[in-house]
Design an enzyme around this catalytic site. Structure first.
Site, PDB file in Angstrom:
ATOM      1  N   ARG A 123      10.573   7.585  -3.125  1.00  0.00           N
ATOM      2  CA  ARG A 123       9.808   8.718  -3.050  1.00  0.00           C
ATOM      3  C   ARG A 123       8.652   8.078  -1.842  1.00  0.00           C
ATOM      4  O   ARG A 123       8.900   6.952  -1.572  1.00  0.00           O
ATOM      5  CB  ARG A 123       8.705   8.771  -3.604  1.00  0.00           C
ATOM      6  CG  ARG A 123       9.341  10.008  -5.242  1.00  0.00           C
ATOM      7  CD  ARG A 123       7.954   9.946  -5.219  1.00  0.00           C
ATOM      8  NE  ARG A 123       7.000  10.850  -4.693  1.00  0.00           N
ATOM      9  CZ  ARG A 123       5.605  10.742  -4.785  1.00  0.00           C
ATOM     10  NH1 ARG A 123       5.183   9.973  -5.320  1.00  0.00           N
ATOM     11  NH2 ARG A 123       4.868  11.716  -3.878  1.00  0.00           N
ATOM     12  N   LYS A 188       6.424   0.026 -13.582  1.00  0.00           N
ATOM     13  CA  LYS A 188       7.285   1.777 -13.377  1.00  0.00           C
ATOM     14  C   LYS A 188       8.885   1.083 -14.240  1.00  0.00           C
ATOM     15  O   LYS A 188       9.303   0.009 -13.394  1.00  0.00           O
ATOM     16  CB  LYS A 188       7.385   1.271 -11.657  1.00  0.00           C
ATOM     17  CG  LYS A 188       8.247   3.135 -11.421  1.00  0.00           C
ATOM     18  CD  LYS A 188       7.988   3.249 -10.247  1.00  0.00           C
ATOM     19  CE  LYS A 188       9.369   3.822  -9.489  1.00  0.00           C
ATOM     20  NZ  LYS A 188       8.442   5.016  -7.853  1.00  0.00           N
ATOM     21  N   ARG A 324      -3.247   5.799  -6.551  1.00  0.00           N
ATOM     22  CA  ARG A 324      -3.526   4.347  -7.428  1.00  0.00           C
ATOM     23  C   ARG A 324      -4.564   4.071  -7.923  1.00  0.00           C
ATOM     24  O   ARG A 324      -5.590   5.330  -7.869  1.00  0.00           O
ATOM     25  CB  ARG A 324      -3.548   3.244  -5.939  1.00  0.00           C
ATOM     26  CG  ARG A 324      -2.668   3.233  -5.042  1.00  0.00           C
ATOM     27  CD  ARG A 324      -3.153   1.984  -4.444  1.00  0.00           C
ATOM     28  NE  ARG A 324      -1.925   1.799  -3.026  1.00  0.00           N
ATOM     29  CZ  ARG A 324      -2.097   2.081  -2.432  1.00  0.00           C
ATOM     30  NH1 ARG A 324      -3.737   1.594  -1.587  1.00  0.00           N
ATOM     31  NH2 ARG A 324      -1.319   2.006  -0.515  1.00  0.00           N
TER      32      ARG A 324
HETATM   33  C1  BTN Z   1      10.872   6.964  -6.957  1.00  0.00           C
HETATM   34  O1  BTN Z   1      10.280   6.638  -5.755  1.00  0.00           O
HETATM   35  O2  BTN Z   1      10.561   7.152  -7.427  1.00  0.00           O
HETATM   36  C2  BTN Z   1      11.863   7.964  -6.733  1.00  0.00           C
HETATM   37  C3  BTN Z   1      13.345   7.136  -7.162  1.00  0.00           C
HETATM   38  C4  BTN Z   1      14.845   8.145  -7.726  1.00  0.00           C
HETATM   39  C5  BTN Z   1      15.521   7.263  -7.501  1.00  0.00           C
HETATM   40  C6  BTN Z   1      16.828   7.822  -8.126  1.00  0.00           C
HETATM   41  S1  BTN Z   1      18.405   7.075  -8.307  1.00  0.00           S
HETATM   42  C7  BTN Z   1      18.709   8.431  -8.305  1.00  0.00           C
HETATM   43  C8  BTN Z   1      17.969   9.520  -6.905  1.00  0.00           C
HETATM   44  N1  BTN Z   1      19.355   9.261  -6.160  1.00  0.00           N
HETATM   45  C9  BTN Z   1      18.718   8.913  -5.131  1.00  0.00           C
HETATM   46  O3  BTN Z   1      19.170   8.118  -4.358  1.00  0.00           O
HETATM   47  N2  BTN Z   1      17.301   8.291  -5.335  1.00  0.00           N
HETATM   48  C10 BTN Z   1      17.243   9.487  -6.523  1.00  0.00           C
END
Ligand code: BTN
Length: 329
Positions: A123, A188, A324
Site C-alpha cells: 500500500r 505486521k 498510527r
Molecule cells: C501492504 O502494504 O500491507 C499490502 C501488501 C500486499 C502484498 C501482496 S503480496 C501478493 C499481492 N501482490 C502484490 O504485488 N501485492 C500483494
C-alpha cells in the site's frame, strides 16, 4: 531463474545432493551448479550448506507450493468457486499479473500464487519484500456487479477472512489494524492490497492480494521499514504447512468475497471491532501530507474509520490513508 528454481526444488527435501548428481540432472557442469547455488544463497537469501564429499543441502527443508495439495485441501465452496489456480516460481507481482489478465477477461475466482515476487506491491506505493519459497503471496480476482462505491469495505472483509483462516489453524492473538493490516503483538504479519477497476453503476473488477510473512531471513527483514513479525516467531506458527495455510486462506477469502456481493460489509462490523487493535485508542491518520488526530471509534457499515475529533465523529474511507497509534488509553 528457471534453473535456479528447479535446483531449489531438488534441494527442498533438506537432504544432501552431490554436485555431480545436480549437474547430471540439469545437464550443466558442476562449476555451473556451484555458481547457481552461490546466487541462490546471495540473492534469494536461502541458506545452503556444502560439505566436502557429501554435496549440498538446505539449512532447513522448504515446503514449496504445490497446486494439487492446495486443491485437495480446499473446502467445497472454495473448490467450486476457484475458477483457475496458477502457481508460479516467480512473477513481478501477483496483483499486477491478475489486473492485467482481468483486462483481457478472466472468470471470477482466478487465483495466482507465487514463490517469489520481483516487484511486490504494498500500500501507499511501498514495495512488498517477497523472497523465494517461504512466505505467501496470493492474489484472487473477483468480478462484482457492484460499482466502486459498492465494494467499499471489501478489503476489511478480506482482512477478517485472513484472521479467521489463521484462527482456524490454531493461532492466537491475531489482530487487525484499519484498513488492511494483520498484526500480531503490534507487529505486521500480513498485508492486503486491493486493486479495482470499475464502470459507473458496475461491474467492478477486483484483485485482492495478500502477503503473509511465514519466515523472513534477516537479509530480507532488514529491508522492511515498519515493525514486522513472521509465523516463525508466533507459537505454533511455523509448524503450519504452507500449502494448508494457503488452502485455508483461500477457503475464507472465497467465502468472504462471495458473501460480500450480497451482504456488503455491514454484517462484519461487530467482528471487525473485536479484532481491531486500536479501538478506543488515540491515533493519528495521515491523509496525503496532512494528519488528523482523534479517538478511534471503530468502523461504520461501509468499513470507514470513525474518528472522534474535538467531540465530533468523522468517517474516513480507506485508500491512501495511513493510521498510527499515538498513545494507549
Ligand atoms: C501492504 O502494504 O500491507 C499490502 C501488501 C500486499 C502484498 C501482496 S503480496 C501478493 C499481492 N501482490 C502484490 O504485488 N501485492 C500483494
Amino acid at each position: 531463474m528457471d534453473i535456479r528454481a528447479s535446483i531449489i526444488r531438488a534441494l527442498a527435501d533438506g537432504c544432501f545432493h552431490s554436485g555431480e548428481s545436480l549437474a547430471n540432472t540439469f545437464g550443466v557442469s558442476r562449476a555451473a551448479i556451484w555458481k547457481h547455488l552461490s546466487k541462490i544463497r546471495d540473492e534469494l537469501g536461502i541458506e545452503i550448506f556444502s560439505v566436502r564429499g557429501r554435496g549440498y543441502r538446505l539449512a532447513a527443508p522448504l515446503e514449496l507450493l504445490d497446486q494439487r495439495t492446495i486443491l485437495k485441501e480446499l473446502s467445497g465452496m472454495a473448490a467450486e468457486r476457484i475458477s483457475y489456480m496458477e502457481v508460479r516460481d516467480q512473477v513481478d507481482s501477483t496483483n499486477r499479473h491478475l489486473m492485467d489478465l482481468a483486462s483481457h477477461g478472466i472468470p471470477s475466482g482466478y487465483v495466482c500464487l507465487t514463490e517469489r515476487q520481483t516487484a511486490g506491491r504494498g500500500r501507499l506505493g511501498r514495495t512488498w519484500i517477497s523472497p523465494f519459497g517461504s512466505n505467501i503471496y496470493l492474489s484472487i480476482y473477483w468480478n462484482y456487479s457492484l460499482d466502486l462505491a459498492g465494494i467499499s469495505g471489501l478489503s476489511l472483509a478480506a482482512g477478517i477472512a485472513v484472521v479467521r483462516a489463521l484462527e482456524r489453524l490454531g493461532l492466537k492473538g491475531i489482530g487487525l489494524k484499519w484498513p488492511n493490516d494483520i498484526l500480531w503483538d503490534n507487529r505486521k504479519l500480513a498485508g492486503l492490497l486491493l486493486e479495482a477497476r470499475g464502470e459507473q453503476g458496475g461491474p467492478t473488477k477486483v484483485v485482492v492480494g495478500i502477503g503473509l510473512n511465514r519466515y523472513l531471513h534477516e537479509s530480507h527483514a532488514q529491508l522492511i521499514d515498519q515493525p514486522w513479525v513472521d509465523l516463525a516467531q508466533i507459537p505454533g506458527g511455523y509448524e503450519i504447512s504452507r500449502n494448508l495455510l494457503t488452502a485455508r486462506l483461500l477457503d475464507e477469502l472465497v467465502y468472504g468475497m462471495s458473501r460480500f456481493q450480497e451482504k456488503g460489509f455491514a454484517p462484519l462490523t461487530k467482528e471487525w471491532r473485536e479484532y481491531d487493535v486500536y479501538q478506543g485508542e488515540t491515533v493519528s491518520l495521515q491523509i496525503g501530507g496532512k494528519s488528523v488526530i482523534g479517538t478511534h471509534c471503530g468502523v461504520d457499515e461501509h468499513g470507514a474509520l470513525l474518528l472522534k475529533e474535538a467531540g465530533r465523529l468523522n468517517a474516513y474511507h480507506g485508500g491512501e490513508l495511513g493510521l498510527r497509534l499515538l498513545r494507549r488509553v
